[in-house]
Write a protein that holds these residues in place. Structure first.
Motif, short mmCIF file in Angstrom:
data_model
loop_
_atom_site.label_atom_id
_atom_site.label_comp_id
_atom_site.label_asym_id
_atom_site.label_seq_id
_atom_site.Cartn_x
_atom_site.Cartn_y
_atom_site.Cartn_z
N ILE A 81 -32.59 32.83 -8.79
CA ILE A 81 -33.03 33.74 -7.74
C ILE A 81 -32.06 34.91 -7.67
CG2 ILE A 81 -33.58 33.98 -5.28
CD1 ILE A 81 -35.46 32.09 -6.83
N ARG A 82 -32.58 36.11 -7.49
CA ARG A 82 -31.74 37.30 -7.49
C ARG A 82 -30.69 37.23 -6.37
NH1 ARG A 82 -35.30 42.27 -7.08
NH2 ARG A 82 -34.50 42.45 -4.96
N GLN A 83 -29.49 37.69 -6.65
CA GLN A 83 -28.35 37.49 -5.75
C GLN A 83 -28.60 38.06 -4.35
OE1 GLN A 83 -25.59 35.61 -6.50
NE2 GLN A 83 -25.28 35.80 -4.29
N ASP A 84 -29.20 39.25 -4.25
CA ASP A 84 -29.40 39.82 -2.92
C ASP A 84 -30.34 38.97 -2.08
OD1 ASP A 84 -31.37 40.94 -4.88
OD2 ASP A 84 -32.25 41.80 -3.08
N LEU A 85 -31.25 38.24 -2.74
CA LEU A 85 -32.14 37.34 -1.99
C LEU A 85 -31.40 36.08 -1.58
CD1 LEU A 85 -35.08 38.21 -1.56
CD2 LEU A 85 -35.78 36.41 -3.11
N LEU A 86 -30.46 35.64 -2.41
CA LEU A 86 -29.64 34.48 -2.04
C LEU A 86 -28.75 34.80 -0.84
CD1 LEU A 86 -28.51 33.20 -5.58
CD2 LEU A 86 -30.17 32.11 -4.05
N ASP A 87 -28.35 36.04 -0.72
CA ASP A 87 -27.47 36.44 0.38
C ASP A 87 -28.23 36.73 1.67
OD1 ASP A 87 -25.38 36.27 -1.41
OD2 ASP A 87 -25.40 38.41 -1.89
N GLU A 88 -29.54 36.86 1.56
CA GLU A 88 -30.34 37.21 2.73
C GLU A 88 -30.53 36.02 3.66
OE1 GLU A 88 -34.89 38.87 3.46
OE2 GLU A 88 -33.80 39.45 1.64
N VAL A 89 -30.54 36.28 4.96
CA VAL A 89 -30.79 35.24 5.96
C VAL A 89 -32.16 35.50 6.57
CG1 VAL A 89 -30.02 34.20 8.12
CG2 VAL A 89 -28.34 35.01 6.44
N ASP A 90 -33.02 34.51 6.45
CA ASP A 90 -34.38 34.64 6.97
C ASP A 90 -34.88 33.26 7.36
OD1 ASP A 90 -36.81 35.67 7.71
OD2 ASP A 90 -37.24 36.65 5.80
N PRO A 131 -37.52 29.66 7.12
CA PRO A 131 -37.61 28.52 6.19
C PRO A 131 -38.38 28.82 4.91
CG PRO A 131 -39.00 28.17 8.12
CD PRO A 131 -38.14 29.36 8.42
N MET A 132 -39.31 29.79 4.94
CA MET A 132 -40.05 30.10 3.72
C MET A 132 -39.12 30.64 2.65
SD MET A 132 -42.98 29.99 2.25
CE MET A 132 -42.64 30.02 0.50
N LEU A 133 -38.25 31.56 3.03
CA LEU A 133 -37.30 32.11 2.07
C LEU A 133 -36.35 31.02 1.59
CD1 LEU A 133 -35.94 34.44 0.54
CD2 LEU A 133 -34.58 34.87 2.60
N ARG A 134 -35.85 30.23 2.52
CA ARG A 134 -34.85 29.22 2.17
C ARG A 134 -35.44 28.15 1.24
NH1 ARG A 134 -33.74 27.96 6.81
NH2 ARG A 134 -34.66 25.90 7.12
N HIS A 135 -36.57 27.55 1.67
CA HIS A 135 -37.14 26.45 0.88
C HIS A 135 -38.00 26.95 -0.28
CE1 HIS A 135 -35.58 23.70 3.79
NE2 HIS A 135 -36.32 24.20 4.76
N GLY A 136 -38.67 28.08 -0.09
CA GLY A 136 -39.59 28.57 -1.11
C GLY A 136 -38.92 29.28 -2.26
N LEU A 137 -37.68 29.82 -2.02
CA LEU A 137 -37.01 30.57 -3.07
C LEU A 137 -35.54 30.17 -3.22
CD1 LEU A 137 -38.62 34.08 -2.45
CD2 LEU A 137 -38.96 32.65 -4.46
N GLN A 138 -34.75 30.32 -2.18
CA GLN A 138 -33.31 30.12 -2.31
C GLN A 138 -32.94 28.73 -2.82
OE1 GLN A 138 -32.21 31.17 1.72
NE2 GLN A 138 -31.69 33.28 1.16
N ASP A 139 -33.62 27.70 -2.31
CA ASP A 139 -33.29 26.33 -2.71
C ASP A 139 -33.65 26.02 -4.16
OD1 ASP A 139 -32.34 25.88 -0.19
OD2 ASP A 139 -33.99 24.59 0.48
#
Length: 310
Positions: A253-262, A264-272
């Motif tokens: 996952i692109r670093q700026d998205l990993l650093d973003e706080v949002d 559960p969709m962002l966290r579970h759907g992409l960051q994890d």
């Protein structure tokens, strides 16, 4: 019996509904569910590639058999320089009853149904319909097919069987939309058993056949090795370079998205998913993503900036 009036259009409408507007392929048994006047009516030939039911004046459907990558088909159907598809005669006798049936469909401007094998056990077929016969090239023992909607089909738009430049571009686009994209989708989703490669979601209505290399690029061939089954969100994330896949099938996952706080969709759907392997790959190694194409797409992801994909 003579051909029942309205049967062709009813069959095409039924197939469109049954495939969710060409989104899924069908087995012979599923195609066999079609009924006319309250009785089962066969739409696909049992053996031969060209089907003209008893009493019909013209062909109703044609079949192209599936062949795995690298295997040769019995007939070499291809797209010509004018954007139209060439479909070979049955044998070399122009008066063969199957060739005569196709010729009659051409003269009467009747729509036909094209069942294209996409593999599977039992075999599945992508439906391409309506298809019209625009012309014949007897010296090459083949017909010219146009996969167009009825309102778009006009033989008068062709000059000596060759599309004029503006129409040629349109025909190429329609051939891609109505023929190549549905077949590509069906073969890729079948290889991935209707699961998203990234998250394993198993609802084909929510899945796409994603190109690893864009189809506008010379490497972007519509083959299984250049495709992955991805759910809508992961397809969009892959295309927009939020998500990359290394040649060893690891998700990044692109670093700026990993650093973003949002949420559960962002966290579970992409960051994890960062650093995790793909959850689904085709069982047949020949159907898995081509490493060179993955490397090309991964380098594009790795060097992407926010400005590149904005």
């Amino acid at each position: 019996m003579a051909e029942p009036e309205g049967l062709r259009h009813a069959a095409i409408a039924w197939l469109e509904k049954r495939t969710f507007d060409r989104q899924i392929s069908l087995t012979r048994d599923q195609i066999g569910d079609f009924e006319w006047d309250g009785k089962p009516f066969r739409l696909i030939p049992s053996q031969q590639g060209i089907w003209k039911p008893r009493g019909f004046e013209a062909t109703l459907s044609i079949v192209t058999t599936f062949r795995a990558p690298g295997q040769k088909r019995p007939y070499d159907d291809e797209v010509g320089a004018d954007g139209l598809i060439r479909y070979k005669w049955r044998g070399d006798n122009p008066l063969h009853h199957e060739n005569a049936g196709l010729r009659r469909a051409m003269v009467l401007r009747l729509p036909i149904i094209w069942f294209i094998g996409v593999g599977g056990a039992p075999p599945e077929y992508q439906v391409v319909a309506p298809v019209y016969l625009a012309d014949e090239e007897p010296e090459k023992q083949q017909f010219i097919l146009a996969p167009l909607a009825e309102e778009d089909f006009a033989v008068e738009s062709l000059e000596d069987g060759i599309a004029v430049p503006a129409l040629k571009r349109y025909l190429m686009r329609e051939t891609r939309v109505r023929l190549h994209q549905p077949v590509f989708r069906s073969t890729v989703l079948r290889a991935y058993e209707n699961h998203c490669a990234v998250c394993n979601l198993a609802h084909p209505e929510l899945l796409d056949a994603a190109h690893i290399v864009d189809d506008s690029h010379e490497l972007g061939t519509p083959t299984i090795g250049n495709g992955m089954a991805l759910c809508k969100i992961h397809h969009a994330a892959f295309d927009r370079r939020f998500l990359g896949i290394r040649p060893d099938y690891t998700v990044e996952i692109r670093q700026d998205l990993l650093d973003e706080v949002d949420g559960p969709m962002l966290r579970h759907g992409l960051q994890d998913l960062h650093g995790k392997p793909l959850m689904m790959l085709p069982k047949a190694k020949r159907d898995r993503p081509d490493n060179d194409k993955l490397a090309w797409a991964y380098e594009r992801f790795r060097t992407a900036t926010v400005a590149d994909v904005a």
